[in-house]
Scaffold this motif. Structure first.
Motif, mmCIF file in Angstrom:
data_model
loop_
_atom_site.group_PDB
_atom_site.id
_atom_site.type_symbol
_atom_site.label_atom_id
_atom_site.label_comp_id
_atom_site.label_asym_id
_atom_site.label_seq_id
_atom_site.Cartn_x
_atom_site.Cartn_y
_atom_site.Cartn_z
ATOM 1 N N PRO A 267 21.518 -31.371 -1.774
ATOM 2 C CA PRO A 267 20.179 -31.297 -2.373
ATOM 3 C C PRO A 267 19.643 -32.684 -2.734
ATOM 4 O O PRO A 267 18.436 -32.878 -2.787
ATOM 5 N N GLY A 268 20.554 -33.640 -2.981
ATOM 6 C CA GLY A 268 20.086 -34.998 -3.322
ATOM 7 C C GLY A 268 20.017 -35.899 -2.096
ATOM 8 O O GLY A 268 19.841 -37.119 -2.215
ATOM 9 N N ASN A 269 20.200 -35.303 -0.906
ATOM 10 C CA ASN A 269 20.041 -36.011 0.364
ATOM 11 C C ASN A 269 20.937 -37.243 0.492
ATOM 12 O O ASN A 269 22.025 -37.271 -0.063
ATOM 13 N N VAL A 270 20.466 -38.260 1.249
ATOM 14 C CA VAL A 270 21.349 -39.394 1.564
ATOM 15 C C VAL A 270 21.777 -40.127 0.283
ATOM 16 O O VAL A 270 22.891 -40.627 0.194
ATOM 17 N N ARG A 271 20.896 -40.146 -0.732
ATOM 18 C CA ARG A 271 21.285 -40.839 -1.960
ATOM 19 C C ARG A 271 22.521 -40.167 -2.573
ATOM 20 O O ARG A 271 23.449 -40.841 -3.000
ATOM 21 N N GLU A 272 22.512 -38.835 -2.568
ATOM 22 C CA GLU A 272 23.651 -38.115 -3.139
ATOM 23 C C GLU A 272 24.907 -38.411 -2.319
ATOM 24 O O GLU A 272 25.978 -38.656 -2.873
ATOM 25 N N LEU A 273 24.751 -38.418 -1.001
ATOM 26 C CA LEU A 273 25.896 -38.685 -0.137
ATOM 27 C C LEU A 273 26.456 -40.082 -0.417
ATOM 28 O O LEU A 273 27.665 -40.280 -0.533
ATOM 29 N N ARG A 274 25.554 -41.025 -0.562
ATOM 30 C CA ARG A 274 25.974 -42.385 -0.850
ATOM 31 C C ARG A 274 26.754 -42.449 -2.178
ATOM 32 O O ARG A 274 27.821 -43.053 -2.257
ATOM 33 N N ASN A 275 26.234 -41.763 -3.197
ATOM 34 C CA ASN A 275 26.895 -41.769 -4.499
ATOM 35 C C ASN A 275 28.258 -41.085 -4.433
ATOM 36 O O ASN A 275 29.217 -41.533 -5.049
ATOM 37 N N VAL A 276 28.297 -39.994 -3.680
ATOM 38 C CA VAL A 276 29.537 -39.230 -3.558
ATOM 39 C C VAL A 276 30.602 -40.083 -2.857
ATOM 40 O O VAL A 276 31.765 -40.129 -3.274
ATOM 41 N N VAL A 277 30.185 -40.796 -1.802
ATOM 42 C CA VAL A 277 31.137 -41.656 -1.087
ATOM 43 C C VAL A 277 31.575 -42.819 -1.988
ATOM 44 O O VAL A 277 32.747 -43.168 -2.060
ATOM 45 N N GLU A 278 30.643 -43.354 -2.730
ATOM 46 C CA GLU A 278 30.969 -44.475 -3.616
ATOM 47 C C GLU A 278 32.039 -44.058 -4.631
ATOM 48 O O GLU A 278 33.029 -44.745 -4.843
ATOM 49 N N ARG A 279 31.818 -42.889 -5.227
ATOM 50 C CA ARG A 279 32.745 -42.403 -6.231
ATOM 51 C C ARG A 279 34.118 -42.136 -5.611
ATOM 52 O O ARG A 279 35.149 -42.541 -6.147
ATOM 53 N N ALA A 280 34.107 -41.514 -4.420
ATOM 54 C CA ALA A 280 35.368 -41.215 -3.744
ATOM 55 C C ALA A 280 36.122 -42.507 -3.414
ATOM 56 O O ALA A 280 37.341 -42.581 -3.560
ATOM 57 N N GLU B 56 18.761 -30.895 7.177
ATOM 58 C CA GLU B 56 18.104 -30.636 8.467
ATOM 59 C C GLU B 56 18.728 -31.458 9.593
ATOM 60 O O GLU B 56 18.440 -31.215 10.757
ATOM 61 N N HIS B 57 19.487 -32.493 9.220
ATOM 62 C CA HIS B 57 20.192 -33.233 10.275
ATOM 63 C C HIS B 57 21.636 -33.476 9.834
ATOM 64 O O HIS B 57 22.135 -34.605 9.805
ATOM 65 N N ALA B 58 22.289 -32.354 9.515
ATOM 66 C CA ALA B 58 23.659 -32.416 8.993
ATOM 67 C C ALA B 58 24.623 -33.063 9.990
ATOM 68 O O ALA B 58 25.658 -33.592 9.602
ATOM 69 N N ASP B 59 24.256 -33.064 11.277
ATOM 70 C CA ASP B 59 25.105 -33.718 12.276
ATOM 71 C C ASP B 59 25.279 -35.202 11.987
ATOM 72 O O ASP B 59 26.208 -35.833 12.489
ATOM 73 N N ASP B 60 24.353 -35.770 11.221
ATOM 74 C CA ASP B 60 24.435 -37.205 10.926
ATOM 75 C C ASP B 60 25.366 -37.527 9.764
ATOM 76 O O ASP B 60 25.646 -38.693 9.508
ATOM 77 N N VAL B 61 25.831 -36.463 9.074
ATOM 78 C CA VAL B 61 26.670 -36.722 7.890
ATOM 79 C C VAL B 61 27.855 -37.637 8.218
ATOM 80 O O VAL B 61 28.072 -38.631 7.532
ATOM 81 N N PRO B 62 28.618 -37.352 9.306
ATOM 82 C CA PRO B 62 29.766 -38.233 9.581
ATOM 83 C C PRO B 62 29.350 -39.694 9.803
ATOM 84 O O PRO B 62 30.053 -40.608 9.377
ATOM 85 N N TYR B 63 28.213 -39.910 10.470
ATOM 86 C CA TYR B 63 27.758 -41.289 10.712
ATOM 87 C C TYR B 63 27.387 -41.975 9.407
ATOM 88 O O TYR B 63 27.688 -43.142 9.177
ATOM 89 N N LEU B 64 26.704 -41.219 8.554
ATOM 90 C CA LEU B 64 26.312 -41.795 7.264
ATOM 91 C C LEU B 64 27.537 -42.083 6.414
ATOM 92 O O LEU B 64 27.632 -43.124 5.771
ATOM 93 N N VAL B 65 28.499 -41.143 6.446
ATOM 94 C CA VAL B 65 29.716 -41.355 5.658
ATOM 95 C C VAL B 65 30.397 -42.638 6.132
ATOM 96 O O VAL B 65 30.757 -43.500 5.322
ATOM 97 N N SER B 66 30.523 -42.807 7.436
ATOM 98 C CA SER B 66 31.252 -43.991 7.892
ATOM 99 C C SER B 66 30.448 -45.268 7.602
ATOM 100 O O SER B 66 31.026 -46.304 7.271
ATOM 101 N N PHE B 67 29.120 -45.166 7.647
ATOM 102 C CA PHE B 67 28.274 -46.307 7.264
ATOM 103 C C PHE B 67 28.541 -46.714 5.808
ATOM 104 O O PHE B 67 28.724 -47.891 5.487
ATOM 105 N N PHE B 68 28.575 -45.723 4.913
ATOM 106 C CA PHE B 68 28.771 -46.053 3.494
ATOM 107 C C PHE B 68 30.225 -46.461 3.205
ATOM 108 O O PHE B 68 30.469 -47.287 2.333
ATOM 109 N N VAL B 69 31.175 -45.880 3.959
ATOM 110 C CA VAL B 69 32.573 -46.308 3.785
ATOM 111 C C VAL B 69 32.676 -47.806 4.123
ATOM 112 O O VAL B 69 33.250 -48.590 3.367
#
Ligand SMILES: Nc1ncnc2c1ncn2[C@@H]1O[C@H](COP(=O)(O)OP(=O)(O)OP(=O)(O)O)[C@@H](O)[C@H]1O
Ligand SMILES: [Mg+2]
Length: 486
Positions: A391-404, A350-363
């Motif tokens: 589907p797993g929201n920010v937690r999934e994004l965090r895990n995906v970035v961690e793995r990458a 619902e707030h996919a625009d935040d994905v880049p910000y979250l990605v850079s936060f976790f990077v």
């Protein structure tokens, strides 16, 4: 002082062992005492200062001395861990010095050196935070033991403060990342709730949307932050255990209750209790929780006394509580009580625009943790992450970035570092089939139209949003006669 100095000095002079030997008690304490602590001795009697100084030096402390109140306040500013303060000094009285010292450092512990004070003065001194009274004439070993205890208290207090600060640091409002209007209004809501006296907050949202994060942020941004934050997952324990964890129990309340036990609500007094997965709480406990929320008091299991505490209850669930209520699995009265201040955490899609910000936060976060120097994601990888359904929201994004980050070899994360992610992959329950069913053709038309609008008419981007290719979207645009101008 004049009346007692003689006897104090006598004690010192006639008992040479008093400062050359260590009792077993101080020996035991010496394992714990603060090394390199600086102690300020304030007394106008040279002999008393001398005897205390000599004794305390043998314990390895640094000693500063002052013969007047004014000198004491000057010396204090150079950095002191503990003060031994004569109650009667030529220039200032003990209470006003104590007051000044506490103004300069509210945490400082002060041992008052005195032979006699009135009850009123003693009470006043305790109120001002005097740690202990050492009565003249002293037993120097006793004074040394008191000093050891005071310094241990100071050390522990500093440690707790440090730990609390460390604990709180990740939970400022800024830790809730996202620049979208949705996240901005979430932060505002969190700030408002944290600052309000509200005693109950309900956090709802899918798994991984940040309910834990928000619960802690509410606590650490509130005036309760110096008090405990306690957390319990309602689904993790059987009913009886959960009840005694929450409310505590009296000795003998049930077979295993061999000792009295304080519950979380009691231990968190002044702070916050986070009840996670509240939707799983069994009905019997729901009733007890409701009673507590309404009356701010409860009884321990097996206890008769009402215990009053001041805690804020933050409850969270990833279930739809209204549905639970309709099914009769959740009490409606408890739901209404909890729902006075609801905060809904949006799904990431619902707030996919935040994905880049979250990605850079976790990077940034994993750069620190893994000692890497990743600068960000390639534009193709960025597009992939933005169009994925999460589907797993920010937690999934965090895990995906961690793995990458673990896999990445270059200084940018590439599409292949994100392994199995496919645009538009599983969107979880986002498209749950309504009971009345849907018109699939119409749904498809509407989704294609929405994707085009969101992509500003760009067919490639719109196709990515739907997880289909350009040919497939062109076919649908024609089929539904859609306009591609935004
Ligand atoms: N907006 C956000 N900014 C930064 N980090 C976030 C944000 N939202 C969630 N996170 C992080 O995502 C992870 C999952 O969040 P959290 O544990 O708070 O989710 P949850 O809603 O409690 O999930 P569950 O229902 O499964 O318990 C945590 O590491 C959290 O710090
Ligand atoms: Mg959680």
């Amino acid at each position: 002082m004049a009346t007692t100095a003689g006897s104090a000095v006598d004690t010192v002079v006639t008992d040479p062992l008093a400062y050359s030997s260590r009792t077993t008690y101080t020996d035991a304490l010496s394992d714990f005492i603060m090394t390199n602590a600086t102690i300020l001795i304030v007394d106008d009697e040279d002999l008393i200062r001398w005897s205390l100084r000599e004794r305390l030096r043998t314990d390895g402390y640094d000693i500063l001395e002052a013969g007047t109140g004014k000198a004491a306040l000057e010396q204090f500013k150079t950095g002191v861990d503990l003060v031994l303060l004569d109650y009667r000094l030529p220039d200032l009285d003990g209470l006003s010095i104590l007051r000044e010292l506490k103004k300069l450092d509210p945490e400082i512990l002060v041992i008052l050196l005195t032979s006699f004070v009135s009850v009123e003065t003693a009470v006043e001194a305790m109120k001002l935070g005097a740690f202990h009274f050492a009565n003249k004439p002293f037993n120097l070993d006793e004074v040394a033991a008191t000093v050891g205890r005071a310094l241990e208290t100071t050390r522990l207090r500093r440690e707790v403060k440090q730990l609390r600060a460390n604990e709180a640091r990740p939970y400022s409002l800024r830790a809730i990342v996202g620049e979208s209007a949705t996240m901005e209004s979430l932060r505002q809501m969190v700030a408002k709730v944290a600052g309000s006296p509200a005693s109950t907050v309900l956090l709802t949202g899918e798994s991984g949307t940040g309910k834990d994060l928000v619960a802690k942020t509410i606590h650490y941004s509130s005036t309760r932050s110096s008090r405990p934050f306690m957390n319990i997952t309602c689904s993790a324990l059987p009913e009886q255990l959960l009840e005694s964890e929450l409310f505590g129990h009296e000795r003998g309340a049930f077979t295993d209750a061999r000792l009295q036990k304080r519950g979380l609500l009691e231990s968190a007094d002044g702070g916050t209790v986070f009840l996670d997965e509240i939707g799983e709480m069994v009905p019997g406990l729901q009733a007890k929780l409701l009673r507590f929320l309404e009356e701010k008091s409860f009884k321990r299991v097996g206890g008769a006394a009402d215990i009053h505490v001041d805690v804020r209850v933050v409850a969270a669930t990833n279930r739809n509580l209204e549905e639970q209520v309709a099914k009769g699995a959740f009490r409606s009265d408890l739901y209404y009580r909890l729902n006075v201040l609801p905060i809904r955490l949006p799904a990431l899609r619902e707030h996919a625009d935040d994905v880049p910000y979250l990605v850079s936060f976790f990077v940034d976060m994993f750069n620190k943790e893994f000692k890497k120097h990743v600068t960000g994601v390639s534009s193709a990888a960025g597009a992939l992450l933005k169009t994925y359904g999460w589907p797993g929201n920010v937690r999934e994004l965090r895990n995906v970035v961690e793995r990458a980050m673990l896999l990445a070899e270059g200084d940018q994360l590439e599409v292949h570092d994100f392994g199995a992610l496919k645009p538009g992959m599983s969107t979880g329950d986002a498209f749950e089939l309504p009971a009345a069913g849907v018109d699939l053709e119409e749904l498809e038309r509407s989704l294609v139209a929405q994707a085009l609008r969101r992509a500003g008419g760009n067919q490639t981007k719109a196709a990515a949003l739907l997880g289909i290719n350009r040919d497939q979207i062109r076919y649908r645009i024609e089929k539904f006669g859609l306009s591609t101008t935004p």
